[in-house]
Enzyme design. Structure first.
Site, PDB file in Angstrom:
ATOM      1  CB  CYS A  36     -19.249   4.430 -26.090  1.00  0.00           C
ATOM      2  SG  CYS A  36     -18.687   4.072 -27.740  1.00  0.00           S
ATOM      3  CE1 TYR A  44      -3.096  -3.463  -7.922  1.00  0.00           C
ATOM      4  CE2 TYR A  44      -1.761  -1.546  -7.397  1.00  0.00           C
ATOM      5  CZ  TYR A  44      -2.194  -2.816  -7.094  1.00  0.00           C
ATOM      6  OH  TYR A  44      -1.727  -3.440  -5.965  1.00  0.00           O
ATOM      7  N   GLY A  80       0.782  -1.233   0.000  1.00  0.00           N
ATOM      8  CA  GLY A  80       0.000   0.000   0.000  1.00  0.00           C
ATOM      9  C   GLY A  80       0.807   1.272   0.000  1.00  0.00           C
ATOM     10  N   PRO A 116       4.841  -4.825  -1.179  1.00  0.00           N
ATOM     11  CG  PRO A 116       6.989  -4.122  -1.772  1.00  0.00           C
ATOM     12  CD  PRO A 116       6.263  -5.068  -0.861  1.00  0.00           C
ATOM     13  NE  ARG A 123      -0.576   2.202  -5.356  1.00  0.00           N
ATOM     14  CZ  ARG A 123      -1.761   2.177  -5.934  1.00  0.00           C
ATOM     15  NH1 ARG A 123      -1.950   2.822  -7.052  1.00  0.00           N
ATOM     16  NH2 ARG A 123      -2.760   1.522  -5.375  1.00  0.00           N
TER      17      ARG A 123
HETATM   18  C1  LIG Z   1      -3.176  -5.057  -3.122  1.00  0.00           C
HETATM   19  C2  LIG Z   1      -2.431  -5.689  -2.029  1.00  0.00           C
HETATM   20  C3  LIG Z   1      -1.080  -5.396  -1.855  1.00  0.00           C
HETATM   21  C4  LIG Z   1      -0.327  -4.425  -2.723  1.00  0.00           C
HETATM   22  O1  LIG Z   1      -0.810  -3.131  -2.625  1.00  0.00           O
HETATM   23  P1  LIG Z   1       0.021  -1.935  -3.320  1.00  0.00           P
HETATM   24  O2  LIG Z   1      -0.811  -0.748  -3.086  1.00  0.00           O
HETATM   25  O3  LIG Z   1       0.153  -2.297  -4.753  1.00  0.00           O
HETATM   26  O4  LIG Z   1       1.348  -1.899  -2.641  1.00  0.00           O
HETATM   27  C5  LIG Z   1      -0.402  -6.050  -0.852  1.00  0.00           C
HETATM   28  N1  LIG Z   1      -1.022  -6.946  -0.046  1.00  0.00           N
HETATM   29  C6  LIG Z   1      -2.329  -7.249  -0.198  1.00  0.00           C
HETATM   30  C7  LIG Z   1      -2.942  -8.253   0.699  1.00  0.00           C
HETATM   31  C8  LIG Z   1      -3.072  -6.633  -1.170  1.00  0.00           C
HETATM   32  O5  LIG Z   1      -4.370  -6.935  -1.311  1.00  0.00           O
END
Ligand SMILES: *Cc1c(COP(=O)(O)O)cnc(C)c1O
Length: 463
Positions: free
Chosen positions: A391, A421, A278, A321, A323
């Site tokens: 559209c 994503y 995240g 990680p 993103r």
């Molecule tokens: C989506 C997710 C991540 C990765 O999130 P990012 O925002 O891409 O770092 C890590 N762990 C879990 C359990 C997730 O669902």
């Protein structure tokens, strides 16, 4: 990420209706290195290059729209994360951000582990040679067939997401005569500072088992009582595109508290905690992401401190990680088509892709930047909205940005930080052909996911 209203560029001086854009950069030709991958630069002619190759050449060879992924940047980010966390922690790349066989091989070579959350991601990982023990399996509704396949493959861990799944996985493991390593995903009641639809640790949502009301403690009790399960730890993931470490602090504290309660009740110290992913990246110049070493230090300090206070052995930490590794490594290259100035509002710049290759703007109100990349321009800035060819009036790629006023059909523009994503959420809406992902490194470009063709569309259509 608050954005200040600012008088718009001279071309649209009367536009202040929504006020969610920032001032145009002093010089639109200057690339903000924060939002572009590491090898991106402008060459002597003013065109953008990545990995030493001019985008004009890339467009000619691979077409547009297309994602160009800076492989050396990807590998450098993998190394930065694994070095920051060191040998006493594990970095799992979240495959859902973007997964392909080449990516799996890079991860394997750079020593990372991998999160998957579907049979398809698992198949890709195993097919590309990721050792099963380095894979973690997530999801709130893994099917029996998916769990069977994961257990048979000898997957490193399954992250249990519900009471039903605890029993389901235990039975399947027992049937296969193994003790499956598992973690329990807990929702720690933290709402990350981000868009509601991508925040995942407040309690009113589908993921995990709540710490509140003793639910998580009960899940631990059940998991410890089942022969098919080897409970190795507790997992928490609090959201996405997070800049503020405070949410992680609270989450880590609560997870460690749970470990202490488990020790008190069962006399076992679970050896691992997973603090999820995240971590935010820079989509625009206003975003200030943290470096992996800062994140690693912050997290390990909190966990160490909390464990000392609770007299617990410090568990092995893992992070996930997605993103933060792949997001900044790619940009989407588009060709400009129709340009429609709306007097007194803004100019709509249509590109040859749209919500089929980047749904994040429509889905999350995500912010992106954009630049003219086939040339430089000294024209004044004009306020634009970059839209796709679908559209839907919500088919917006970049909501508010500035491009030079002499922009013309045929120019190439690029949207940076689309590695995460975008391709993984791409769709065939309007029977769009999903763009290729081209890896660029040291003067060489190669397709790692090819462009979809009309034959691909017709092949699935068997009626
Ligand atoms: C989506 C997710 C991540 C990765 O999130 P990012 O925002 O891409 O770092 C890590 N762990 C879990 C359990 C997730 O669902």
């Amino acid at each position: 990420m608050s954005r200040s209203a600012h008088p718009a560029g001279p071309r649209h001086a009367d536009v202040l209706t929504e006020g969610h854009y920032s001032a145009p950069a002093a010089d639109l030709n200057v690339l903000d290195e924060k939002v572009w991958s590491r090898t991106v630069t402008r060459d002597a002619d003013g065109g953008l290059t990545v990995g030493g190759i001019a985008v004009a050449r890339l467009a000619e060879e691979f077409g547009t729209p297309a994602y160009f992924l800076d492989e050396s940047d990807f590998r450098a980010r993998c190394r930065a994360w694994s070095e920051a966390f060191g040998p006493d922690a594990d970095v799992f790349y979240a495959g859902k951000a973007f997964l392909s066989r080449a990516v799996v091989r890079w991860l394997k070579e750079e020593g990372l582990n991998l999160d998957v959350c579907s049979g398809g991601e698992l198949t890709t990982a195993l097919d590309a040679g990721m050792p099963a023990e380095r894979i973690a399996f997530h999801g709130n509704n893994k099917t029996v067939a998916e769990i069977e396949r994961a257990v048979e493959a000898g997957i490193g861990r399954i992250v249990l997401d519900s009471f039903q799944e605890i029993v389901r996985v235990a039975h399947i493991a027992q049937r296969h005569g193994v003790r499956q390593r598992v973690q329990i995903r807990v929702t720690v009641g933290v709402e990350a500072h981000t868009h509601e639809f991508i925040a995942t640790a407040h309690e009113d949502q589908k993921f995990g088992i709540a710490l509140a009301d003793g639910q998580a403690a009960e899940a631990v009790r059940r998991a410890l009582s089942l022969d098919g399960l080897d409970l190795i730890g507790v997992h928490s993931h609090i959201g996405s595109q997070i800049f503020d470490m405070a949410g992680f602090e609270v989450s880590a504290r609560r997870v460690v508290q749970l470990l202490a309660e488990i020790r008190d009740e069962h006399g076992v110290e679970l050896p691992e905690i997973d603090l999820g992913g995240g971590l935010g990246i820079a989509y625009t110049s206003e975003d200030d992401p943290r470096e992996p070493h800062e994140i690693a230090k912050a997290l390990s300090d909190i966990v160490t401190r909390e464990c000392e206070a609770a007299k617990l052995r410090t568990p092995r930490i893992s992070v996930e990680p997605g993103r933060a590794i792949v997001g900044p490594t790619a940009f989407t290259l588009y060709e400009v088509g129709t340009i429609k100035p709306l007097e007194g509002l803004r100019t709509y710049v249509s590109v040859d892709g749209g919500m089929s290759d980047n749904i994040r703007t429509a889905l999350y109100d995500a912010e992106y930047s954009v630049a003219l990349v086939s040339r430089t321009s000294d024209a004044e800035p004009m306020l634009v909205r970059v839209v796709g060819k679908h559209c839907e009036s919500g088919d917006i790629v970049v909501k508010d940005a500035f491009l030079p006023a002499d922009l013309a059909p045929g120019d190439l523009i690029a949207v940076p930080a689309t590695g995460a994503y975008c391709r993984s959420m791409a769709s065939n809406y309007n029977h769009a052909l999903r763009p290729p992902v081209v890896a660029v490194r040291d003067g060489e470009a190669r397709v790692i996911v090819r462009r979809e063709t009309e034959e691909d569309l017709l092949r699935l259509d068997v009626g």
